[in-house]
Enzyme design. Structure first.
Site, PDB file in Angstrom:
ATOM      1  N   GLY A   1      51.129   3.575 -55.868  1.00 32.46           N
ATOM      2  CA  GLY A   1      51.791   2.565 -56.443  1.00 32.46           C
ATOM      3  C   GLY A   1      53.415   3.626 -56.440  1.00 32.46           C
TER       4      GLY A   1
ATOM      5  CG  ASN B   1      57.765   2.335 -52.415  1.00 35.84           C
ATOM      6  OD1 ASN B   1      58.685   1.879 -52.276  1.00 35.84           O
ATOM      7  ND2 ASN B   1      57.362   2.435 -51.486  1.00 35.84           N
TER       8      ASN B   1
ATOM      9  CG  MET C   1      47.814   0.074 -48.208  1.00 42.50           C
ATOM     10  SD  MET C   1      48.986   0.368 -46.945  1.00 42.50           S
ATOM     11  CE  MET C   1      48.452   1.516 -45.272  1.00 42.50           C
TER      12      MET C   1
ATOM     13  CG  LEU D   1      48.633 -10.585 -47.381  1.00 43.46           C
ATOM     14  CD1 LEU D   1      50.549 -10.891 -47.453  1.00 43.46           C
ATOM     15  CD2 LEU D   1      47.616 -10.984 -48.185  1.00 43.46           C
TER      16      LEU D   1
ATOM     17  CG  ASN E   1      55.169  -5.022 -46.202  1.00 42.14           C
ATOM     18  OD1 ASN E   1      54.760  -4.040 -46.969  1.00 42.14           O
ATOM     19  ND2 ASN E   1      55.217  -4.652 -45.321  1.00 42.14           N
TER      20      ASN E   1
ATOM     21  CG  HIS F   1      55.713  -1.033 -42.252  1.00 43.72           C
ATOM     22  ND1 HIS F   1      54.683  -0.949 -41.940  1.00 43.72           N
ATOM     23  CD2 HIS F   1      57.014   0.341 -40.626  1.00 43.72           C
ATOM     24  CE1 HIS F   1      54.402  -0.244 -40.691  1.00 43.72           C
ATOM     25  NE2 HIS F   1      55.681  -0.088 -40.461  1.00 43.72           N
TER      26      HIS F   1
ATOM     27  CG  ASP G   1      54.117  -3.766 -40.555  1.00 38.26           C
ATOM     28  OD1 ASP G   1      53.899  -4.007 -41.838  1.00 38.26           O
ATOM     29  OD2 ASP G   1      52.516  -2.706 -40.116  1.00 38.26           O
TER      30      ASP G   1
ATOM     31  CD  GLU H   1      58.626   4.086 -48.297  1.00 36.69           C
ATOM     32  OE1 GLU H   1      57.500   3.549 -48.642  1.00 36.69           O
ATOM     33  OE2 GLU H   1      58.343   5.440 -47.112  1.00 36.69           O
TER      34      GLU H   1
END
Ligand code: GAR
Length: 194
Positions: free
Chosen positions: A12, A14, A91, A94, A108, A110, A146, A175
């Site tokens: 967690g 990010n 991870m 979906l 998202n 990546h 992605d 990120e």
């Protein structure tokens, strides 16, 4: 501020960076919920310590019924009033149901310069390919894993002595900065339709 939710599966970091960004009065989003498919995700405690409602909806009792799990998440997200979802180290791939339900509203992050290296082990794959640069991408989530439209990217140079670990360590703070900038840009650009 636009109400957003963050989906996590683990550490967690990010998520934490997004929560911190949202603390600024002039940031255009506020986090109304953090959800995890993993009850042991360390990020849940970080969110709770900041007073953010954080819940696990464990995917395991749903067995092979991925869509039922995601219908339960969808209900919780709507009840919380979320208008945008940020995947932050979530991870699981979906289902089409969930992707369609949040189409144009789900971001998202990546750890590669997409379209390079969708999927896992991105740092090692960049090294194995002899790349001289690497990075991270924030993109809209579409049905291809992605694959959605890129919102923003951050880039770092690969050094001769880099390993997957050193690359991931050096990329992580990039990120964190990238995600908050990309979300701000997305909300500002899309304000009329969100
Ligand atoms: C981050 O590096 C993120 O880019 C990556 O997982 C890490 C999560 O770390 N995401 C993916 O690989 C998505 N397929 P965090 O939980 O500390 O944010």
């Amino acid at each position: 501020k636009l109400p957003i939710a963050i989906l996590i599966s683990g550490r967690g970091s990010n998520m934490e960076a997004l929560l911190n960004a949202c603390d600024a009065p002039d940031y255009p989003a506020e986090v109304v919920a953090v959800l995890s498919n993993n009850p042991d995700a360390a990020g849940l405690d970080i969110a709770r310590a900041k007073g953010i409602p954080a819940h696990a909806i464990d995917h395991r009792p749903f067995r092979q019924d991925r869509e039922s799990h995601e219908r339960a998440m969808d209900r919780a997200l709507r009840e919380a009033g979320a208008r945008i979802i940020c995947l932050a180290g979530y991870m699981r791939v979906l289902t089409p149901f969930f992707v369609k339900a949040w189409s144009g509203r789900m971001l998202n992050i990546h750890p590669s310069l997409l379209p390079k290296y969708p999927g896992l082990h991105t740092h090692q794959r960049a090294l194995d390919s002899g790349d001289t640069t690497h990075g991270a991408t924030v993109h809209l989530v579409t049905s291809g894993v992605d694959e959605g439209p890129v919102i923003a990217q951050a880039r770092i140079n690969i050094r001769p002595d880099d390993t997957a670990e050193t690359l991931s360590e050096r990329l992580l703070p990039k990120e964190h900065a990238l995600y908050q900038d990309a979300l701000r840009q997305f909300i500002t650009d899309q304000a009329s339709v969100l």
